[in-house]
Design a protein around this motif. Sequence first.
Motif, mmCIF file in Angstrom:
data_model
loop_
_atom_site.group_PDB
_atom_site.id
_atom_site.type_symbol
_atom_site.label_atom_id
_atom_site.label_comp_id
_atom_site.label_asym_id
_atom_site.label_seq_id
_atom_site.Cartn_x
_atom_site.Cartn_y
_atom_site.Cartn_z
ATOM 1 N N GLY A 166 0.819 -1.218 0.128
ATOM 2 C CA GLY A 166 0.181 0.002 0.037
ATOM 3 C C GLY A 166 0.750 1.313 -0.103
ATOM 4 O O GLY A 166 1.930 1.362 0.297
ATOM 5 N N TRP A 167 0.356 2.369 0.037
ATOM 6 C CA TRP A 167 0.882 3.601 -0.329
ATOM 7 C C TRP A 167 1.472 3.951 1.203
ATOM 8 O O TRP A 167 2.394 5.088 1.268
ATOM 9 C CB TRP A 167 -0.012 4.669 -0.557
ATOM 10 C CG TRP A 167 -0.299 4.689 -2.341
ATOM 11 C CD1 TRP A 167 -1.338 4.447 -2.740
ATOM 12 C CD2 TRP A 167 0.734 4.912 -3.321
ATOM 13 N NE1 TRP A 167 -1.257 4.412 -4.362
ATOM 14 C CE2 TRP A 167 -0.062 4.772 -4.548
ATOM 15 C CE3 TRP A 167 2.100 5.270 -3.449
ATOM 16 C CZ2 TRP A 167 0.778 4.817 -5.609
ATOM 17 C CZ3 TRP A 167 2.668 5.251 -4.315
ATOM 18 C CH2 TRP A 167 1.963 5.307 -5.555
ATOM 19 N N ALA A 168 1.014 3.310 2.232
ATOM 20 C CA ALA A 168 1.479 3.690 3.383
ATOM 21 C C ALA A 168 3.113 3.052 3.637
ATOM 22 O O ALA A 168 3.696 3.471 4.562
ATOM 23 C CB ALA A 168 0.696 3.153 4.415
ATOM 24 N N GLU A 169 3.445 2.310 2.421
ATOM 25 C CA GLU A 169 4.796 1.871 2.754
ATOM 26 C C GLU A 169 5.935 2.860 2.395
ATOM 27 O O GLU A 169 6.159 2.959 1.122
ATOM 28 C CB GLU A 169 4.971 0.461 1.909
ATOM 29 C CG GLU A 169 6.433 -0.131 1.953
ATOM 30 C CD GLU A 169 6.267 -1.097 0.926
ATOM 31 O OE1 GLU A 169 7.509 -1.948 1.007
ATOM 32 O OE2 GLU A 169 5.757 -1.079 -0.146
ATOM 33 N N THR A 172 4.069 9.925 2.025
ATOM 34 C CA THR A 172 3.531 9.276 0.989
ATOM 35 C C THR A 172 2.223 9.572 0.465
ATOM 36 O O THR A 172 1.717 10.584 0.688
ATOM 37 C CB THR A 172 3.542 7.734 1.444
ATOM 38 O OG1 THR A 172 2.196 7.805 2.408
ATOM 39 C CG2 THR A 172 4.511 7.401 2.545
ATOM 40 N N ALA A 189 -0.278 7.790 0.754
ATOM 41 C CA ALA A 189 -1.387 7.032 1.448
ATOM 42 C C ALA A 189 -2.443 8.124 2.031
ATOM 43 O O ALA A 189 -3.632 7.918 2.262
ATOM 44 C CB ALA A 189 -0.974 6.286 2.696
ATOM 45 N N GLN A 204 -5.562 6.702 0.114
ATOM 46 C CA GLN A 204 -6.229 5.843 1.194
ATOM 47 C C GLN A 204 -6.721 4.458 0.716
ATOM 48 O O GLN A 204 -7.730 4.127 0.636
ATOM 49 C CB GLN A 204 -7.247 6.705 1.961
ATOM 50 C CG GLN A 204 -7.056 8.082 2.412
ATOM 51 C CD GLN A 204 -8.001 9.157 2.256
ATOM 52 O OE1 GLN A 204 -9.378 8.639 2.488
ATOM 53 N NE2 GLN A 204 -7.836 10.359 2.013
ATOM 54 N N SER A 217 -3.108 -0.036 2.437
ATOM 55 C CA SER A 217 -2.681 0.690 3.553
ATOM 56 C C SER A 217 -3.393 0.264 4.945
ATOM 57 O O SER A 217 -2.856 0.849 6.039
ATOM 58 C CB SER A 217 -2.361 2.240 3.034
ATOM 59 O OG SER A 217 -1.772 2.455 1.994
ATOM 60 N N ILE A 264 0.124 4.630 8.809
ATOM 61 C CA ILE A 264 0.686 5.593 7.920
ATOM 62 C C ILE A 264 1.558 6.584 8.669
ATOM 63 O O ILE A 264 1.162 6.890 9.766
ATOM 64 C CB ILE A 264 -0.792 6.532 7.565
ATOM 65 C CG1 ILE A 264 -1.751 5.211 6.538
ATOM 66 C CG2 ILE A 264 -0.254 7.712 6.608
ATOM 67 C CD1 ILE A 264 -2.877 6.028 6.296
#
Length: 875
Positions: A431-434, A834, A836, A840, A844, A849
Amino acid sequence: MSAQWWNLKTEVCGLNQILKEILDHREGNFLLPFFWQHDGHRDELPGQIQKIWESGCRAFCLESRPFEDFCGEAWWKNLEVILREAKKRGMKVWFLDDKHFPTGYANGTTKTTHPECRRWYIREDHVDLMGPARDISVLIPPCKDDESLISICAFLRTGDAEEISGEPVAFSTRPDDRFLYLDLPKGCWRLFFVYRTRANDSDYISMLTEEGPRALIEAVYEPHYQHFGEYFGDTIAGFFSDEPSLDAPYIGPYGRDPGFYYRTVGQPGVALPWEDLILGKMESSGWSEYWLPALWYSHREHSPNVRLAYMDAVTGLWKRNFSYQLGDWCRSHNVMYIGHIIEDMGAHGRLGCSAGHFFRALAGQDMSGIDIVLHQVMPGMGQYQTAADISEGVADPEFFHYILAHLAASQARQTARMKGRAMCEVFGAFGWAEGLPCMKWLIDFLLVRGVNHFVPHAFTDFFPDEDCPPHFYAGGNDPQFESFSKLMKYTNRAAHLLYGTDMEAAGAILYHGEAEWMNGQGCMFSEKPAKICYDAHIPYDIVPVDSLLRAKAEAGKFMVGERSYGFLAVPSCRYLPEPFWQAAKSLKAAGVPVFFIDAAPMCPEELPGEVVELKKLADHIFSKRLAHDYHAGSALLRIARFDREDTSAFVLFNENPMPILESVRFPAEGKYLKMDLLNEVYEKAETKDGVVDVSLEPGESALFLWGGVEDQEMEAFPKECCWKERSEVCALWDIDLYEQGKAAGYSPFRCQSELINITGRQGNPQFSGKIRYRTSLDLKKAPLGLDLGRVGVSAKLSVNGHDLGWRIAAPYRWDISSYIKAGKNEIEIVAANTLANRIQDAFSRRMPIPPSGVLGPVYLLRTSEKQFEKEDIYG
């Protein structure tokens, strides 16, 4: 210290060649990210390839995700553009070898030109009968479409659950018979009907015949060669098989579905992979078609060996007909063959979503391979099961942290053709949270375990793409992309230094594949002793029985290829195959210690080793002086040694969520280099007894290098800088925001503000982009460092207009000594978070986050020692 290291290169021309190449920015490429292809994006391809180049990657792997006209005219026209652009930049191109993953679809040809190549399975049906009974009849279950009856037989039941015993009683029928007539002796009998079947009506090829993989070659490999043969061995580097499997389905009605990671022999209701070749191989071991029911139901005397014979046949056929056929085709066309199976939580040794045996599955490749995606490894969580979007929703830390990467590294170093090349597909579907700190953590996690080639997942040809983020660059919307190149270049530097070295392994742990086939749930997995060893800093390889059979043993050591081991640890089980015992006797005769964990298996002769309790294994190894004791107290401080000629490199990585301060006792002494390859900081130090004080932040790594540098060359490096004092910077900041991909530039956010989480409660929760901080500091001209404290997620520092570069993981620290002046100093920080917060995405939800921007506290750092001994080196 953060010296401008490039000033050193004219001073150290006699350095170890590999180190020279790193200092000169001439390291090789060890990165081949996926570059996803969809229809209709041909015009954007040159720009996308340029971004891959800018990221620091010098190769990429094309993947249809899917490209509907794969291997059609649109695909070939796109490849013309891609190959031209890659060749212009000196980049290598790989191909994921099917229209979509998993490999084996053969571009749909089993539905058109090669229906005969579809997979076969066997299933069983049965009826329980009580004897004595004379002249009874039983209805023969009818064949379904695409089915044929293989055998009918009966076994006497023991009364212990569904266990069977004795010799099979065979029956024969005519093709059109509806009834089976029989007499039964006394006792309870189970009458089995075994069928050859298509089971799940799969459109995938059989990997067990020569014809199945040949259909894949005809559908994918050969058309690429016919269109672009002139690029093979030059711009085109090879083909990548992604997660091919035997795909044994649960069809019932017996038993229950254990989940596709766990389907294997010994489980009623699972349809088992089949080709008629398997029966011939089983018969050579003494097992006819009438013994097939023992594949599903426990036979008191013979199940272990029946299942071993079957699994040996299946995995041997995969190895020869799939892995070697594809690999040999590639090598004959001057390219390489790589890829990976699904390995998750022991699936590598089973039949559901994998190939039955890790080492045999990849035997024909030119690299070993694994993947880490979908939150399978979470930073700092090595002692906990964690939520992940995989089977049953839970990732097992023992498997993912203690054996997965070691499987690839072990095979790569035991197989001469692989030349130590161990590959991992990484980053995908977190996910974009990475953020970059997590990505850097995963790279270090793999490097310290011996992985040295990487497939970042993924560049895609349009934005937004909901498919398994994060994506890199993302049409200019990814705030991290500018600093992503720092991670990619670090990965290449580290892999360049470590690739081709002899990675230390004090001993070997037996691969549990055959033991699981024979023992089922009564088998201890290899990760159990692996965890005990790794937490005690005892390095090991995983060695399969096949490798033991070609091992050479003498003087208390045994060698597999060029790999040398001082002991063999055997996970607990009751049964092991006969070839193992032959190898174990040879090890014992050569004085190699063999440790049977917790209990002795059934042994045909005297046990060729000793029984050792699992919890005492590490102490036992140390007591016999079979491994070096680093005297490091933290289990989550990972240590690996890599030797090359007269050079020893030790990689240390802190997987603990807390800082580590350890006095580590290395098996080396004298002068050494401490290398921060991420930030290109190289410092000299010395130890008289091998003891070095090591301080690492969570997720921080360091490399210590002994040898390869002459004394006069060592003098060109600065002394190790130990910051001894710090004082908090109590400044107010002007903060501006730039929402990347949506705005033209920075806009004011706060003036003369304290530091806050930009996407926190007091900020803008949906902001994704760059954050600029400006302030002035009144300083004296002195050796100083600046530490930003907590940052989400990357930051770049400028001092008086001098760009000091990005930091992408803790510590966010720079040496600013060369850039400050007495009096007022202008400080500018650009942080990037990021996507995220803006997007969302569902992936993620599995991880926190990160906060956004600089959170501090910000410190000025001082050292009591003079930092520069040779000011002229740094100009």
